[in-house]
Design a protein around this motif. Sequence first.
Motif, PDB file in Angstrom:
ATOM      1  N   TYR A  10       0.926  -1.018  -0.085  1.00 50.76           N
ATOM      2  CA  TYR A  10       0.105   0.101   0.125  1.00 50.76           C
ATOM      3  C   TYR A  10       0.989   1.117  -0.143  1.00 50.76           C
ATOM      4  O   TYR A  10       1.704   1.471   0.873  1.00 50.76           O
ATOM      5  CB  TYR A  10      -0.745  -0.045   1.318  1.00 50.76           C
ATOM      6  N   ARG A  11       0.705   2.186  -0.969  1.00 50.59           N
ATOM      7  CA  ARG A  11       1.431   3.303  -1.024  1.00 50.59           C
ATOM      8  C   ARG A  11       0.656   4.418  -1.570  1.00 50.59           C
ATOM      9  O   ARG A  11       0.072   4.163  -2.536  1.00 50.59           O
ATOM     10  CB  ARG A  11       2.747   2.899  -1.912  1.00 50.59           C
ATOM     11  N   ASN A  12       1.066   5.538  -0.937  1.00 46.62           N
ATOM     12  CA  ASN A  12       0.319   6.792  -1.307  1.00 46.62           C
ATOM     13  C   ASN A  12       0.776   8.037  -0.632  1.00 46.62           C
ATOM     14  O   ASN A  12       1.498   7.862   0.546  1.00 46.62           O
ATOM     15  CB  ASN A  12      -1.071   6.575  -1.121  1.00 46.62           C
ATOM     16  N   GLN A  13       0.713   9.256  -1.005  1.00 48.23           N
ATOM     17  CA  GLN A  13       1.020  10.122   0.042  1.00 48.23           C
ATOM     18  C   GLN A  13      -0.336  10.954   0.500  1.00 48.23           C
ATOM     19  O   GLN A  13      -1.259  11.126  -0.258  1.00 48.23           O
ATOM     20  CB  GLN A  13       1.837  11.233  -0.992  1.00 48.23           C
ATOM     21  N   THR A  14      -0.195  10.815   1.886  1.00 47.16           N
ATOM     22  CA  THR A  14      -1.582  11.329   2.271  1.00 47.16           C
ATOM     23  C   THR A  14      -1.135  12.223   3.632  1.00 47.16           C
ATOM     24  O   THR A  14      -0.577  11.927   4.616  1.00 47.16           O
ATOM     25  CB  THR A  14      -2.040   9.981   3.336  1.00 47.16           C
ATOM     26  N   LEU A  15      -1.658  13.393   3.054  1.00 51.49           N
ATOM     27  CA  LEU A  15      -1.379  14.560   3.912  1.00 51.49           C
ATOM     28  C   LEU A  15      -2.657  15.263   4.746  1.00 51.49           C
ATOM     29  O   LEU A  15      -3.403  15.941   4.395  1.00 51.49           O
ATOM     30  CB  LEU A  15      -0.806  15.665   3.229  1.00 51.49           C
ATOM     31  N   LYS A  16      -2.953  14.390   5.861  1.00 49.78           N
ATOM     32  CA  LYS A  16      -4.132  14.856   6.458  1.00 49.78           C
ATOM     33  C   LYS A  16      -3.968  14.545   8.196  1.00 49.78           C
ATOM     34  O   LYS A  16      -4.912  14.892   8.762  1.00 49.78           O
ATOM     35  CB  LYS A  16      -5.236  14.114   6.132  1.00 49.78           C
ATOM     36  N   TYR A  17      -2.902  13.836   8.468  1.00 50.22           N
ATOM     37  CA  TYR A  17      -2.698  13.311   9.911  1.00 50.22           C
ATOM     38  C   TYR A  17      -1.805  14.399  10.715  1.00 50.22           C
ATOM     39  O   TYR A  17      -1.086  14.714  10.298  1.00 50.22           O
ATOM     40  CB  TYR A  17      -2.238  12.101   9.993  1.00 50.22           C
ATOM     41  N   LYS A  18      -2.162  14.495  11.981  1.00 48.20           N
ATOM     42  CA  LYS A  18      -1.693  15.617  12.880  1.00 48.20           C
ATOM     43  C   LYS A  18      -0.972  14.991  14.033  1.00 48.20           C
ATOM     44  O   LYS A  18      -0.087  15.537  14.685  1.00 48.20           O
ATOM     45  CB  LYS A  18      -2.655  16.635  13.339  1.00 48.20           C
ATOM     46  N   LYS A  19      -1.322  13.752  14.154  1.00 55.69           N
ATOM     47  CA  LYS A  19      -1.186  13.121  15.617  1.00 55.69           C
ATOM     48  C   LYS A  19      -0.304  11.704  15.182  1.00 55.69           C
ATOM     49  O   LYS A  19      -0.509  11.131  14.175  1.00 55.69           O
ATOM     50  CB  LYS A  19      -2.266  12.747  16.361  1.00 55.69           C
ATOM     51  N   LYS A  20       0.536  11.477  16.000  1.00 57.96           N
ATOM     52  CA  LYS A  20       1.461  10.121  15.986  1.00 57.96           C
ATOM     53  C   LYS A  20       0.250   8.869  16.083  1.00 57.96           C
ATOM     54  O   LYS A  20      -0.457   9.086  16.662  1.00 57.96           O
ATOM     55  CB  LYS A  20       2.502   9.839  17.176  1.00 57.96           C
ATOM     56  N   TYR A  21       0.669   7.891  14.889  1.00 56.41           N
ATOM     57  CA  TYR A  21      -0.158   6.651  14.793  1.00 56.41           C
ATOM     58  C   TYR A  21      -1.409   7.083  14.376  1.00 56.41           C
ATOM     59  O   TYR A  21      -2.161   5.874  14.018  1.00 56.41           O
ATOM     60  CB  TYR A  21      -0.203   5.883  16.203  1.00 56.41           C
ATOM     61  N   ASP A  22      -2.120   8.099  14.036  1.00 57.38           N
ATOM     62  CA  ASP A  22      -3.509   8.048  13.437  1.00 57.38           C
ATOM     63  C   ASP A  22      -3.130   7.866  12.177  1.00 57.38           C
ATOM     64  O   ASP A  22      -4.126   7.382  11.476  1.00 57.38           O
ATOM     65  CB  ASP A  22      -3.750   9.920  13.464  1.00 57.38           C
ATOM     66  N   CYS A  23      -2.203   8.018  11.282  1.00 59.21           N
ATOM     67  CA  CYS A  23      -1.908   7.790  10.057  1.00 59.21           C
ATOM     68  C   CYS A  23      -2.024   6.000   9.948  1.00 59.21           C
ATOM     69  O   CYS A  23      -2.934   5.387   9.169  1.00 59.21           O
ATOM     70  CB  CYS A  23      -0.690   7.840   9.439  1.00 59.21           C
ATOM     71  N   LEU A  24      -1.316   5.310  10.698  1.00 60.06           N
ATOM     72  CA  LEU A  24      -1.435   3.745  10.907  1.00 60.06           C
ATOM     73  C   LEU A  24      -2.767   3.370  11.507  1.00 60.06           C
ATOM     74  O   LEU A  24      -3.241   2.236  10.825  1.00 60.06           O
ATOM     75  CB  LEU A  24      -0.303   3.392  11.780  1.00 60.06           C
ATOM     76  N   ASN A  25      -3.335   4.012  12.419  1.00 57.34           N
ATOM     77  CA  ASN A  25      -4.658   3.733  12.662  1.00 57.34           C
ATOM     78  C   ASN A  25      -5.706   3.748  11.576  1.00 57.34           C
ATOM     79  O   ASN A  25      -6.483   2.847  11.770  1.00 57.34           O
ATOM     80  CB  ASN A  25      -5.027   4.436  13.937  1.00 57.34           C
ATOM     81  N   ASP A  26      -5.679   4.745  10.740  1.00 57.90           N
ATOM     82  CA  ASP A  26      -6.596   4.653   9.913  1.00 57.90           C
ATOM     83  C   ASP A  26      -6.261   4.005   8.596  1.00 57.90           C
ATOM     84  O   ASP A  26      -7.118   3.048   8.004  1.00 57.90           O
ATOM     85  CB  ASP A  26      -6.362   6.235   9.183  1.00 57.90           C
ATOM     86  N   TRP A  27      -4.887   3.595   7.963  1.00 55.76           N
ATOM     87  CA  TRP A  27      -4.756   2.861   7.024  1.00 55.76           C
ATOM     88  C   TRP A  27      -4.605   1.309   7.184  1.00 55.76           C
ATOM     89  O   TRP A  27      -4.665   0.631   6.235  1.00 55.76           O
ATOM     90  CB  TRP A  27      -3.058   3.264   6.733  1.00 55.76           C
ATOM     91  N   LEU A  28      -4.296   0.759   8.434  1.00 52.76           N
ATOM     92  CA  LEU A  28      -4.271  -0.736   8.600  1.00 52.76           C
ATOM     93  C   LEU A  28      -5.412  -1.463   8.312  1.00 52.76           C
ATOM     94  O   LEU A  28      -5.361  -2.680   8.098  1.00 52.76           O
ATOM     95  CB  LEU A  28      -3.658  -0.876   9.825  1.00 52.76           C
ATOM     96  N   ASP A  29      -6.556  -0.895   8.638  1.00 52.94           N
ATOM     97  CA  ASP A  29      -7.726  -1.712   8.536  1.00 52.94           C
ATOM     98  C   ASP A  29      -8.031  -2.545   7.224  1.00 52.94           C
ATOM     99  O   ASP A  29      -7.937  -3.657   7.191  1.00 52.94           O
ATOM    100  CB  ASP A  29      -8.994  -1.121   8.758  1.00 52.94           C
ATOM    101  N   HIS A  30      -7.749  -1.933   6.192  1.00 52.34           N
ATOM    102  CA  HIS A  30      -8.053  -2.661   4.716  1.00 52.34           C
ATOM    103  C   HIS A  30      -6.893  -3.457   4.688  1.00 52.34           C
ATOM    104  O   HIS A  30      -7.402  -4.824   4.281  1.00 52.34           O
ATOM    105  CB  HIS A  30      -8.153  -1.573   3.438  1.00 52.34           C
ATOM    106  N   PRO A  31      -5.482  -3.454   4.666  1.00 54.81           N
ATOM    107  CA  PRO A  31      -4.718  -4.199   4.210  1.00 54.81           C
ATOM    108  C   PRO A  31      -4.690  -5.670   5.343  1.00 54.81           C
ATOM    109  O   PRO A  31      -4.859  -6.685   4.815  1.00 54.81           O
ATOM    110  CB  PRO A  31      -3.405  -3.767   4.551  1.00 54.81           C
ATOM    111  N   LEU A  32      -5.073  -5.112   6.489  1.00 52.20           N
ATOM    112  CA  LEU A  32      -5.220  -6.372   7.604  1.00 52.20           C
ATOM    113  C   LEU A  32      -6.467  -7.124   7.164  1.00 52.20           C
ATOM    114  O   LEU A  32      -6.377  -8.370   7.185  1.00 52.20           O
ATOM    115  CB  LEU A  32      -5.216  -5.733   9.098  1.00 52.20           C
ATOM    116  N   SER A  33      -7.491  -6.565   6.827  1.00 57.24           N
ATOM    117  CA  SER A  33      -8.744  -7.404   6.390  1.00 57.24           C
ATOM    118  C   SER A  33      -8.545  -8.424   5.429  1.00 57.24           C
ATOM    119  O   SER A  33      -8.869  -9.444   5.329  1.00 57.24           O
ATOM    120  CB  SER A  33      -9.841  -6.408   6.164  1.00 57.24           C
ATOM    121  N   ILE A  34      -7.770  -7.711   4.212  1.00 60.52           N
ATOM    122  CA  ILE A  34      -7.270  -8.849   3.252  1.00 60.52           C
ATOM    123  C   ILE A  34      -6.295 -10.030   3.405  1.00 60.52           C
ATOM    124  O   ILE A  34      -6.432 -10.896   3.177  1.00 60.52           O
ATOM    125  CB  ILE A  34      -6.557  -7.756   2.226  1.00 60.52           C
TER     126      ILE A  34
END
Length: 167
Positions: A10-34
């Motif tokens: 999974y690769r993309n540039q996502t510029l919307k997160y302000k806090k540590k781990y928010d990015c991972l918390n948001d992004w991990l659901d889909h790859p983990l479900s697969i």
Amino acid sequence: KKKLKTILNYRNQTLKYKKKYDCLNDWLDHPLSIMLFCYSNLKEFKVISFKREKVKNFICESVKIKFYINNSEILLNLNTNSPKKKLRNITFKLKNSSYIYDFYNCSLLKKTKNKKNIISLKKNSIIKIYEKYFFKNNYKNNISLNFSKRIYQLKKSLIEEIRTFEN
């Protein structure tokens, strides 16, 4: 001896997160479900690398995680600060062949030693995977609150491990 190597990118540039781990918390659901669809018993894992970068005033995170199950190797590459082309795919590598499902471009690449064959899919390729391997075997009933709970638990464990890896 490894039976199968699976790589999920999974690769993309996502510029919307302000806090540590928010990015991972948001992004991990889909790859983990697969991954949980493909390998229901994902429990053992190791964080290979983790990187956090500030871009403008936003936080981007990248992680590589290796999972272990039945002598198979499963690698998750997640990069949320890549100027390269957006990428979403899963590769299944066997001894003499590989299959790459490209979720973003809806295609399947079959590779053997002597031949490459690209198939354009009419439906999103993740739907093809689910239909081919799960729905035809009546696994449809497993998509439930219990499955969501397993995704959440695995994601929580991964983020905790990343926090210790970072320190």
